[in-house]
Design an enzyme around this catalytic site. Structure first.
Site, short mmCIF file in Angstrom:
data_model
loop_
_atom_site.label_atom_id
_atom_site.label_comp_id
_atom_site.label_asym_id
_atom_site.label_seq_id
_atom_site.Cartn_x
_atom_site.Cartn_y
_atom_site.Cartn_z
N GLN A 234 -5.08 -92.63 -74.57
CA GLN A 234 -5.39 -92.68 -76.02
C GLN A 234 -6.65 -93.44 -76.22
O GLN A 234 -6.79 -94.31 -75.33
CB GLN A 234 -4.07 -93.41 -76.46
CG GLN A 234 -2.80 -92.76 -76.64
CD GLN A 234 -2.80 -91.64 -77.55
OE1 GLN A 234 -3.65 -91.73 -78.49
NE2 GLN A 234 -2.22 -90.49 -77.42
N TYR A 266 4.35 -82.45 -71.44
CA TYR A 266 2.92 -82.71 -71.51
C TYR A 266 2.62 -84.10 -71.45
O TYR A 266 2.04 -84.95 -71.94
CB TYR A 266 2.41 -82.24 -73.03
CG TYR A 266 2.94 -81.15 -73.50
CD1 TYR A 266 2.00 -79.85 -73.37
CD2 TYR A 266 3.92 -80.69 -74.57
CE1 TYR A 266 2.41 -78.62 -73.90
CE2 TYR A 266 4.40 -79.56 -74.72
CZ TYR A 266 3.44 -78.48 -74.69
OH TYR A 266 3.82 -77.49 -75.22
N GLU A 290 3.73 -81.65 -66.74
CA GLU A 290 2.06 -81.97 -66.92
C GLU A 290 1.59 -80.93 -66.10
O GLU A 290 1.64 -80.78 -65.03
CB GLU A 290 1.78 -83.23 -66.51
CG GLU A 290 0.24 -83.46 -66.70
CD GLU A 290 -0.44 -83.13 -68.09
OE1 GLU A 290 -1.42 -82.34 -68.00
OE2 GLU A 290 0.15 -83.52 -68.91
N CYS A 370 -0.82 -85.16 -82.85
CA CYS A 370 -1.95 -85.61 -83.49
C CYS A 370 -2.75 -84.53 -84.56
O CYS A 370 -3.69 -84.72 -84.76
CB CYS A 370 -3.20 -85.93 -82.29
SG CYS A 370 -3.22 -84.41 -81.27
#
Length: 424
Positions: A234, A266, A290, A370
């Site tokens: 992030q 993810y 992932e 997002c």
């Protein structure tokens, strides 16, 4: 292209632009605010249904207009020379968040038929510093003329800038020594981890930064996470803590079964899996999925102190398809009792993944998004497939930009009355 026209701005659109109409066509206008009248220059007119324009001069200003936080992105520069990455920097913070909230609610209403109001929450400390100094990672570029800087907004043109007000002070300091030390065509990722020294990763052209075994460390609460030097993390320095707490709060404890086949899709380096393990300590089972091999290796190390945690390398769609094909009745029962965290890329989880989740029917989903449009599209699929949106929060983790983070809970609708589920 190049025409200058006067426009009345009516509302905000997704992507950091606002909306007007001219000659029967929609115009997406940058660097303005709903309620303003502006003189704008047409920058793209290839589509029959809409054109794009950038504000040149404000004729009637909104009460929410402020001096831009980044002079390099302000109206004082020609639109072709304005730095990208601070498209809301001319709007006061409270109004930025109101506009972001309206994009979220409008997307849910139009795409999913869901009427839900949301308040976009500030990250700790952002109001006190006017939303500056939060970026722990920035990407800069060099051109054939030797200029170093960000791209101009919505282009691949490098522009020189004297400062980086959105950048963390360690990142900003590192950028000062870059001119004169790099070659044309390079990309420079300037990174300031919270638990490792700051550094610059250099890559050639569009190939992206080199991947390797070297790792850095990031601190979140009492935990430290390892990731590859150029791996995903992030950008906002407070975002990992904010999202950890938000995901923990989003899980309905009455529907959480530690023995179920809980998943972190993810999953990156295990940040949100760790959030689940810390919220429900003990014998909780959870598997991160992932596609990035280096991230999965880091996740396995980061979660090694939890015996019920596993890290699986693979694409999420393929993992879910393989699970469906090979699951025993007992495993399918554990999946129906599961809590699944998913934090997909900006494009969203997509129809194939959502269809697999609907088929597997876990008890609850915690969706970290997002992109409000991609989330609304997936929410439409999931609610049509038997889930109910029971909770949603939004966070301003990218001040002075159009980006926003959403954490939502979707519960399998048949469980809303019982509020409990078990893998037994």
């Amino acid at each position: 292209m190049g025409d200058e026209i006067e426009l009345d701005i009516t509302n905000v659109a997704h992507g950091g632009v606002c909306v007007s109409r001219y000659g029967g066509r929609v115009v997406f206008v940058a660097d303005t605010i709903p309620g303003e009248r502006v003189l704008a220059r047409v920058t793209e007119a290839r589509k029959k249904s809409f054109v794009r324009a950038s504000t040149v001069r404000v004729i009637t200003a909104s009460e929410h207009r402020r001096e831009h936080v980044w002079a390099a992105a302000s109206l004082d520069r020609d639109p072709a020379e304005r730095a990208g990455g601070a498209e809301f920097g001319h709007i006061d913070l409270a109004e930025q968040r109101r506009l972001l909230a309206s994009v979220i609610t409008d997307s849910l209403r139009r795409m999913a038929g869901i009427e839900r109001e949301v308040v976009v929450e500030a990250a700790p400390g952002d109001d006190e510093c006017n939303g500056l100094g939060w970026r722990t990672r920035i990407s800069l570029h060099t051109d054939a003329a030797g200029r170093v800087g960000p791209y101009a907004a919505r282009t691949h043109t490098v522009v020189e800038v004297p400062d980086y007000p959105l950048a963390h002070h360690e990142v900003a300091m590192l950028t000062l020594g870059l001119p004169g030390t790099v070659r044309a065509g390079q990309t420079l990722d300037v990174i300031a981890p919270s638990a490792s020294p700051p550094f610059v990763a250099v890559s050639e052209g569009s190939r992206g930064p080199q991947r390797g075994a070297a790792r850095i460390r990031e601190r979140v609460g009492s935990r430290e996470f390892e990731l590859s030097k150029t791996g995903f993390w992030q950008v906002h320095l407070a975002a990992p803590d904010v999202l950890t707490a938000a995901v923990q709060d989003a899980i309905d404890p009455a529907l959480f079964d530690p023995a179920a086949d809980n998943l972190d899709l993810y999953g990156g380096v295990g940040l949100l899996a760790a959030a689940v393990l810390d919220r429900f300590p003990g014998k909780t089972r959870i598997t991160t999925v992932e596609s990035d091999v280096l991230a999965t290796e880091c996740a396995a190390d980061n979660l090694a102190d939890s015996p019920g945690a596993y890290a699986q390398t693979g694409r999420v769609d393929r993992y879910l398809a393989n699970y469906q094909r090979g699951a025993t009745p007992a495993e399918l029962a554990r999946m129906r009792a599961a809590t699944i965290i998913l934090d997909p890329p900006r494009s969203g989880a997509g129809g194939e993944v959502c269809a697999a989740l609907i088929s597997l029917a876990p008890a609850q989903l915690v969706y970290v998004a997002c992109d409000p449009v991609a989330f609304a599209r997936d929410a439409a699929t999931l609610t049509a497939g038997g889930y109910t949106l029971t909770g949603m929060r939004a966070f301003d983790l990218f001040p002075h930009t159009h980006h926003v983070e959403i954490v939502a809970t979707l519960v399998r609708s048949d469980l809303l009355g019982s509020r409990s589920v078990s893998a037994e």
